[in-house]
Each structure stands twice: as C-alpha cells, then as structure tokens.
Design an enzyme around this catalytic site. Structure first.
Site, PDB file in Angstrom:
ATOM      1  N   THR A   1       0.885  -1.167   0.000  1.00  0.00           N
ATOM      2  CA  THR A   1       0.000   0.000   0.000  1.00  0.00           C
ATOM      3  C   THR A   1       0.915   1.206   0.000  1.00  0.00           C
ATOM      4  O   THR A   1       2.092   1.080   0.341  1.00  0.00           O
ATOM      5  CB  THR A   1      -0.860   0.006   1.296  1.00  0.00           C
ATOM      6  OG1 THR A   1      -1.867  -0.990   1.188  1.00  0.00           O
ATOM      7  CG2 THR A   1      -1.548   1.316   1.563  1.00  0.00           C
TER       8      THR A   1
ATOM      9  N   ARG B   1     -13.794  -7.859  -2.470  1.00  0.00           N
ATOM     10  CA  ARG B   1     -13.170  -7.547  -1.182  1.00  0.00           C
ATOM     11  C   ARG B   1     -12.662  -6.095  -1.128  1.00  0.00           C
ATOM     12  O   ARG B   1     -12.028  -5.605  -2.050  1.00  0.00           O
ATOM     13  CB  ARG B   1     -11.999  -8.501  -0.959  1.00  0.00           C
ATOM     14  CG  ARG B   1     -11.241  -8.322   0.360  1.00  0.00           C
ATOM     15  CD  ARG B   1     -10.003  -7.499   0.206  1.00  0.00           C
ATOM     16  NE  ARG B   1      -9.199  -7.491   1.457  1.00  0.00           N
ATOM     17  CZ  ARG B   1      -8.195  -6.663   1.672  1.00  0.00           C
ATOM     18  NH1 ARG B   1      -7.849  -5.789   0.767  1.00  0.00           N
ATOM     19  NH2 ARG B   1      -7.524  -6.706   2.810  1.00  0.00           N
TER      20      ARG B   1
HETATM   21  N1  ASP Z   1      -3.963  -2.708   3.931  1.00  0.00           N
HETATM   22  C1  ASP Z   1      -4.045  -3.155   2.573  1.00  0.00           C
HETATM   23  C2  ASP Z   1      -5.300  -3.952   2.400  1.00  0.00           C
HETATM   24  O1  ASP Z   1      -5.622  -4.776   3.232  1.00  0.00           O
HETATM   25  C3  ASP Z   1      -2.860  -3.970   2.145  1.00  0.00           C
HETATM   26  C4  ASP Z   1      -1.512  -3.527   2.682  1.00  0.00           C
HETATM   27  O2  ASP Z   1      -1.379  -2.453   3.189  1.00  0.00           O
HETATM   28  O3  ASP Z   1      -0.546  -4.298   2.591  1.00  0.00           O
HETATM   29  O4  ASP Z   1      -5.942  -3.777   1.380  1.00  0.00           O
END
Ligand code: ASP
Length: 327
Positions: free
Chosen positions: A191, A219
């Site tokens: 992210t 999702r």
């Molecule tokens: N938080 C993000 C999600 O669950 C993924 C990540 O930050 O690695 O979509």
C-alpha cells in the site's frame, strides 16, 4: 514547537522485507522512489500549500511508480483485475473522500479527493466511482495501464496454491521485465500512504492500494475505510496504515490512534506503538502505520520485518528507511 513548521511522513507498504532478501539495486530503487515522493510532498508544503495538497501530491508519485502496490503496479484480484482503493482526509474540517474497487482511474487518490470536495458522499465504489471520476475529467486509462508482469506471476502462483483457475491477462497488457528485476516480493500485500502537517498547523492523511493478491468477491480492505486505514483530525493526529486490512478494520486502527492522542493525551509515538505493537499484535494482525500530529510530531510503528518509509520536516533532513533495524 515553532508553529510555522511543516512535516511529512510517507510509506510504501509493510511486509516481509528483510535486508538479506533485497539486492542492492532493489534497495536503491525503493529508497530513490521514497525520496522522490517525500520531496514532492515537501515542495508542496514549502510553497505554503495545504496538508491535503501535500498528501495527494505525494501519493500520486507512488501510484505512478510500478514498484508499489497502488495505481500502476497494483496487485490482481482472482479474476485478473486491478481493483484500486484509496482515501483522503482533511484534519481541519474532518472532510473525507474514498473510493473502493476503481478500475479505470489513473490516480485513485485524486478520485478520493474529488469525492471529498465535489460530491455529497464519503465513499464511492466500483463502476460508479470511475463514472464520477470521468465526470470530473480525471484521467481514465485502459486497465492494461496498471499491468506489471511480476504482479501477474504473483497472482498465478497464488491461484495455483489455492487451486483456482488462472484468468486471461488483461487485453493489451505488456510484460515489463526491466521493472520486475527491481521489484521485491514483500508478500501478497502493499500500500502507499502519506500524512502531513502544514504551516498553518492542519493535518491530512491519504492512502492508496491495490489491496491483496487474489482478493475475491469485491473484497475491500482498510485503506478506503475512514477510521480503519486512514484518518485525520486536527484534534489528534493524521494516520495512514498498511497491513492486513481485515485486522485494521476490526480494530479501527487509525481512529484508535487518533483517540489515544485526542482523548487520552498520549504522545504520538506511544499511541502508534500501543495500537500496532500491542493491540494489532495481540489480535494476530500484521502491518504498520505512519502518523503526524498538529504540533509537528512524526511517528511510525510496524510489527513486520520492514516497512518502506520516509520522513522530512522543515529544517530536518530527509530520512529514508526500509528495515526494522533502521531508525
Ligand atoms: N492494507 C491493505 C489492504 O488490506 C494492504 C496492505 O497495506 O498491505 O488492502
């Protein structure tokens, strides 16, 4: 603290990021990308613009960089699509905008900002979000624009493990092997995010992601959920998270950190450590956050082996770090 100072913290995702796993050119590529993003945001703040302007500008740089799981370079759903989530929040007014499952808008963070500033809503999803983006003249791209070969290979591996069929590649997608050699596989997530405090003392946060490799059934993670992966209030702090979204949602990580500062008087570093090292860890979740407070305090905390991150403030040199054993 001098009330005219500004500060900015950026992250490019948390996960399995061990020193031994990154080649030196990969290490250099990630540091250069984080530096470029932080400097873009710092330039905005130096020019006297708002924290909202700075976090948007910073996140756009990372969305355009295929090394990170946001915008170009995002991971794929089980159906072989890039479905992008993003959010932005203005701590001065508590205005917020977010988008979930956008597939055609080049910079989802700018779409989130348009939702905040030009709609009556906070969160738009899927095709409607892209239609709104087009109506605001935000750049639209063919889904093949987001394609990066290594993300596709990660999807193929994931689907093989899960015993699921492998979908066709997005039409027009071109494998990009030069980039693939620089990118590190930090697991199936990633992210990008930024928090900033401007010279007027206001804070803002923005987060953008492709979510998790092989995600199914529409999702949506924590990133676009205000209070989970993204939150900003001038009464507490601005926070952007990265990690296992399902855990961040259940804890309300970003709002929880803000509340510890706002209602319990925690120092910012103590608040982020309490929620990440104690609460997230106890629940079994992995990830990290970056944060700034209206008085200019900056903090980060993560319980993974690494988190791509950088921070810079008025009169303070840029710091870039990747692994746990760095500052
Ligand atoms: N938080 C993000 C999600 O669950 C993924 C990540 O930050 O690695 O979509």
């Amino acid at each position: 603290m001098n009330p005219t100072t500004w500060s900015l913290v950026v992250h490019g995702g948390s996960g399995v990021i061990d020193r031994a796993d990154l080649k030196s050119e990969q290490d250099r590529a990630y540091r250069a990308a984080l530096r470029a993003a932080a400097e873009a945001g710092a330039a905005v703040l130096k020019a006297g613009a708002t924290a909202v302007d700075a976090v948007e500008a910073t996140v756009r740089v990372l969305e355009d960089d295929p090394l990170f799981n946001a915008g170009r370079g995002a991971v794929y759903t089980a159906e072989g699509r890039a479905e992008l989530d993003a959010a932005i929040m203005d701590g001065a007014s508590l205005a917020a905008g977010a988008v979930a499952g956008s597939t055609r808008t080049r910079n989802p963070v700018s779409l989130a900002r348009a939702v905040m500033e030009h709609s009556d809503h906070v969160l738009l999803g899927g095709q409607g979000a892209d239609a709104f983006a087009a109506s605001r003249s935000l750049a639209q791209v063919d889904p093949a624009y987001f394609f990066v070969g290594r993300r596709w290979r990660a999807l193929e591996k994931h689907l093989a493990r899960e015993g699921l069929p492998i979908p066709p590649r997005p039409p027009g997608a071109r494998p990009d092997e030069a980039l693939a050699s620089l990118a590190h596989d930090e697991g199936k997530r990633g992210t990008v995010g930024c928090v900033a405090r401007d010279a007027a003392g206001h804070v803002a946060a923005a987060t953008s992601t492709g979510g998790t490799t092989g995600k199914r059934w529409g999702r949506v993670g924590d990133s676009p959920l205000i209070g989970a992966g993204t939150y900003a209030s001038d009464r507490g702090a601005a926070i952007s998270g990265t990690g296992e979204g399902e855990y961040f949602i259940r804890l309300g990580v970003a709002r929880e950190i803000c509340a510890l500062v706002e209602l319990k008087g925690f120092r910012l570093q103590a608040a982020v450590d309490q929620v990440i090292q104690t609460e997230l860890t106890a629940l079994g979740g992995q990830g990290g956050v970056i944060a700034v407070a209206p008085d200019g305090q900056m903090a980060w905390s993560f319980n993974t082996s690494g988190m791509y991150r950088a921070r810079i403030a008025d009169g303070r040199a840029l710091e870039v770090a990747i692994y746990k054993d760095e500052s």
